[in-house]
Design an enzyme around this catalytic site. Structure first.
Site, PDB file in Angstrom:
ATOM      1  N   ARG A 241       0.870  -1.173   0.000  1.00 20.18           N
ATOM      2  CA  ARG A 241       0.000   0.000   0.000  1.00 20.18           C
ATOM      3  C   ARG A 241       0.906   1.221   0.000  1.00 20.18           C
ATOM      4  O   ARG A 241       1.970   1.225   0.641  1.00 20.18           O
ATOM      5  CB  ARG A 241      -0.901   0.037   1.242  1.00 20.18           C
ATOM      6  CG  ARG A 241      -2.060  -0.943   1.224  1.00 20.18           C
ATOM      7  CD  ARG A 241      -3.118  -0.600   0.148  1.00 20.18           C
ATOM      8  NE  ARG A 241      -4.247  -1.528   0.168  1.00 20.18           N
ATOM      9  CZ  ARG A 241      -4.367  -2.587  -0.627  1.00 20.18           C
ATOM     10  NH1 ARG A 241      -3.428  -2.870  -1.520  1.00 20.18           N
ATOM     11  NH2 ARG A 241      -5.436  -3.355  -0.563  1.00 20.18           N
ATOM     12  N   GLU A 270      -4.602   7.547  -4.479  1.00 19.72           N
ATOM     13  CA  GLU A 270      -4.967   6.833  -5.704  1.00 19.72           C
ATOM     14  C   GLU A 270      -6.397   7.175  -6.086  1.00 19.72           C
ATOM     15  O   GLU A 270      -7.228   7.327  -5.192  1.00 19.72           O
ATOM     16  CB  GLU A 270      -4.854   5.308  -5.492  1.00 19.72           C
ATOM     17  CG  GLU A 270      -3.432   4.853  -5.212  1.00 19.72           C
ATOM     18  CD  GLU A 270      -3.320   3.336  -5.041  1.00 19.72           C
ATOM     19  OE1 GLU A 270      -4.310   2.625  -5.288  1.00 19.72           O
ATOM     20  OE2 GLU A 270      -2.241   2.873  -4.665  1.00 19.72           O
ATOM     21  N   HIS A 288      -1.741   0.497  -9.722  1.00 17.80           N
ATOM     22  CA  HIS A 288      -2.303  -0.504  -8.796  1.00 17.80           C
ATOM     23  C   HIS A 288      -2.843  -1.715  -9.566  1.00 17.80           C
ATOM     24  O   HIS A 288      -4.030  -2.041  -9.487  1.00 17.80           O
ATOM     25  CB  HIS A 288      -3.395   0.124  -7.930  1.00 17.80           C
ATOM     26  CG  HIS A 288      -3.636  -0.636  -6.657  1.00 17.80           C
ATOM     27  ND1 HIS A 288      -3.949  -0.027  -5.471  1.00 17.80           N
ATOM     28  CD2 HIS A 288      -3.602  -1.966  -6.378  1.00 17.80           C
ATOM     29  CE1 HIS A 288      -4.103  -0.931  -4.524  1.00 17.80           C
ATOM     30  NE2 HIS A 288      -3.888  -2.134  -5.058  1.00 17.80           N
TER      31      HIS A 288
HETATM   32  P1  NDP Z   1      -0.394 -11.450   4.373  1.00 21.29           P
HETATM   33  O1  NDP Z   1      -1.244 -11.104   5.538  1.00 21.29           O
HETATM   34  O2  NDP Z   1      -0.203 -12.884   4.039  1.00 21.29           O
HETATM   35  O3  NDP Z   1       1.057 -10.794   4.544  1.00 21.29           O
HETATM   36  C1  NDP Z   1       1.295  -9.577   5.195  1.00 21.29           C
HETATM   37  C2  NDP Z   1       2.626  -9.691   5.883  1.00 21.29           C
HETATM   38  O4  NDP Z   1       2.965  -8.426   6.469  1.00 21.29           O
HETATM   39  C3  NDP Z   1       2.612 -10.711   7.032  1.00 21.29           C
HETATM   40  O5  NDP Z   1       3.731 -11.541   6.906  1.00 21.29           O
HETATM   41  C4  NDP Z   1       2.698  -9.830   8.271  1.00 21.29           C
HETATM   42  O6  NDP Z   1       3.359 -10.450   9.337  1.00 21.29           O
HETATM   43  C5  NDP Z   1       3.503  -8.660   7.746  1.00 21.29           C
HETATM   44  N1  NDP Z   1       3.396  -7.507   8.627  1.00 21.29           N
HETATM   45  C6  NDP Z   1       2.281  -6.913   9.098  1.00 21.29           C
HETATM   46  N2  NDP Z   1       2.590  -5.910   9.929  1.00 21.29           N
HETATM   47  C7  NDP Z   1       3.931  -5.854   9.983  1.00 21.29           C
HETATM   48  C8  NDP Z   1       4.853  -5.034  10.661  1.00 21.29           C
HETATM   49  N3  NDP Z   1       4.449  -4.087  11.491  1.00 21.29           N
HETATM   50  N4  NDP Z   1       6.176  -5.260  10.476  1.00 21.29           N
HETATM   51  C9  NDP Z   1       6.597  -6.231   9.650  1.00 21.29           C
HETATM   52  N5  NDP Z   1       5.774  -7.063   8.976  1.00 21.29           N
HETATM   53  C10 NDP Z   1       4.451  -6.868   9.140  1.00 21.29           C
HETATM   54  O7  NDP Z   1      -1.013 -10.676   3.144  1.00 21.29           O
HETATM   55  P2  NDP Z   1      -0.714 -10.856   1.593  1.00 21.29           P
HETATM   56  O8  NDP Z   1       0.694 -11.298   1.392  1.00 21.29           O
HETATM   57  O9  NDP Z   1      -1.794 -11.633   0.969  1.00 21.29           O
HETATM   58  O10 NDP Z   1      -0.887  -9.342   1.109  1.00 21.29           O
HETATM   59  C11 NDP Z   1      -0.052  -8.321   1.640  1.00 21.29           C
HETATM   60  C12 NDP Z   1      -0.591  -6.960   1.265  1.00 21.29           C
HETATM   61  O11 NDP Z   1      -0.342  -6.723  -0.103  1.00 21.29           O
HETATM   62  C13 NDP Z   1      -2.106  -6.793   1.404  1.00 21.29           C
HETATM   63  O12 NDP Z   1      -2.468  -6.467   2.742  1.00 21.29           O
HETATM   64  C14 NDP Z   1      -2.402  -5.674   0.455  1.00 21.29           C
HETATM   65  O13 NDP Z   1      -2.320  -4.433   1.127  1.00 21.29           O
HETATM   66  C15 NDP Z   1      -1.270  -5.757  -0.560  1.00 21.29           C
HETATM   67  N6  NDP Z   1      -1.761  -6.185  -1.875  1.00 21.29           N
HETATM   68  C16 NDP Z   1      -1.588  -5.351  -2.942  1.00 21.29           C
HETATM   69  C17 NDP Z   1      -2.013  -5.716  -4.193  1.00 21.29           C
HETATM   70  C18 NDP Z   1      -1.811  -4.814  -5.363  1.00 21.29           C
HETATM   71  O14 NDP Z   1      -2.638  -4.801  -6.252  1.00 21.29           O
HETATM   72  N7  NDP Z   1      -0.735  -4.057  -5.423  1.00 21.29           N
HETATM   73  C19 NDP Z   1      -2.700  -7.000  -4.431  1.00 21.29           C
HETATM   74  C20 NDP Z   1      -2.779  -7.825  -3.252  1.00 21.29           C
HETATM   75  C21 NDP Z   1      -2.339  -7.418  -2.024  1.00 21.29           C
HETATM   76  P3  NDP Z   1       2.643 -11.614  10.230  1.00 21.29           P
HETATM   77  O15 NDP Z   1       2.853 -12.857   9.452  1.00 21.29           O
HETATM   78  O16 NDP Z   1       3.397 -11.563  11.484  1.00 21.29           O
HETATM   79  O17 NDP Z   1       1.200 -11.246  10.354  1.00 21.29           O
END
Ligand code: NDP
Length: 322
Positions: A241, A270, A288
């Site tokens: 994001r 956006e 995006h």
């Molecule tokens: P996941 O929930 O599988 O992955 C998110 C990761 O971020 C997890 O490993 C989580 O850790 C980590 N995280 C959260 N907070 C922190 C922090 N404070 N410090 C370090 N790491 C952190 O989600 P996805 O992989 O499926 O998707 C990730 C993001 O990608 C979505 O939330 C979305 O915003 C974005 N996205 C964008 C798209 C686009 O079109 N550009 C399409 C799809 C997704 P933990 O495992 O400990 O929870």
């Protein structure tokens, strides 16, 4: 009496039709407007007697939903849910469903496309070639960065982060390091990925990919101090994001060549029609499109439809946030 559903962004006609067979369906298309009040009012008017909502890309919280009397579920056609006020939805007992997994591989493809394009300057040199500037063999002024055998730092080894790591490890023989809230040995072992602090990761990585969700801890996770730690040949990719990166600090880092380049699919605002970032050569931008392939958007629409129908028929959605 049929339950009522609001569609608040474009969904595939097939699922719109299916919804119409089961529910009273209202479509709203709150036009993008600087006057947020107008948009909110349109939503407030539309949701008064609805039971379900389906769509993506809208901020939904108290200001938009407090008129809703019977709302049971918002089914988001996205995996990210930072645009929903979770505390408010919880207080109101409104379920929030989303679409994880089905977009993981496509979004990882997008991340790798941006990484390669930024490192090898593909978008920039495409323009250069079209402009007729290819008058002799390319010189160091057109050289880029190697990708294979380099160190890739992944911030957020979640589903998408892991899919990016797999591409990097098996396809490009990259050394993988990662940072997250906790060590993820079960995922990381497959890529021999090393868990590092954010500071260590930024210092050691040739490539940094941001794949966290946006939350209170990740907002502006990468700002001036973090850019100062990165190597001058480093390439930054953001598919998560926009607000995870301080865009002003990024602009400064790119302009002053503190880092080599960036590939960005997401932005603080956006859609983005103008930005100082657009003046820079060492950046690749996409609107995006992380999950934007026909097949994946279809799968997301299908899953969001299924989540909605399950809930409105008294069952649990397949995937829900809370
Ligand atoms: P996941 O929930 O599988 O992955 C998110 C990761 O971020 C997890 O490993 C989580 O850790 C980590 N995280 C959260 N907070 C922190 C922090 N404070 N410090 C370090 N790491 C952190 O989600 P996805 O992989 O499926 O998707 C990730 C993001 O990608 C979505 O939330 C979305 O915003 C974005 N996205 C964008 C798209 C686009 O079109 N550009 C399409 C799809 C997704 P933990 O495992 O400990 O929870």
């Amino acid at each position: 009496m049929k339950k009522k559903v609001v569609i608040f962004s474009q969904i595939f006609p097939e699922f719109e039709e299916k919804l119409k067979q089961q529910f009273d369906v209202v479509k709203i298309d709150p036009k993008l407007s600087d006057q947020l009040g107008d948009v909110n009012q349109q939503i407030r008017n539309a949701v008064v007697d609805v039971h379900g909502m389906i769509g993506a890309g809208r901020v939904l919280g108290q200001a938009q939903l407090e008129t809703a009397q019977h709302l049971e579920i918002i089914s988001s056609v996205s995996v990210g849910y930072d645009n929903y006020d979770l505390a408010y939805l919880k207080e109101r007992g409104i379920t929030l469903a989303h679409t994880p997994h089905v977009l993981t591989e496509t979004t990882a493809d997008t991340a790798f496309g941006l990484l390669m394009s930024a490192a090898r300057r593909i978008a920039e040199l495409d323009q250069w070639t079209r402009q007729g500037q290819w008058q002799r063999t390319v010189a160091p002024a057109q050289f880029g960065m190697d990708i294979h055998n380099k160190t890739l730092g992944i911030i957020g080894l979640g589903h998408i982060g892991a899919a990016i790591a797999r591409r990097a490890y098996y396809g490009f023989n990259m050394n993988i390091v990662y940072h997250g809230r906790r060590e993820k040995i079960e995922v990381a072992d497959a890529f021999k990925a090393q868990f590092l602090s954010l500071q260590e990761l930024l210092t050691q990585s040739d490539f940094v990919v941001v794949a966290v969700d946006l939350n209170a801890q990740t907002r502006h996770l990468i700002s001036t101090q973090e850019f100062a730690l990165m190597q001058s040949h480093a390439v930054l990719v953001n598919i998560s994001r926009g607000a995870v990166i301080d865009e002003h600090a990024l602009y400064q880092a790119l302009k002053q060549k503190q880092i080599f380049a960036a590939g960005l699919d997401v932005f603080e605002k956006e859609p983005l029609t103008e930005s100082p970032l657009f003046e820079l050569d060492n950046i690749v931008v996409t609107p995006h499109i992380g999950s934007a392939t026909q097949a994946t958007r279809y799968a997301m629409n299908k899953l969001a439809y299924e989540n909605l129908v399950l809930k409105l028929n008294g069952a649990q959605p397949k995937y829900f946030v809370q």
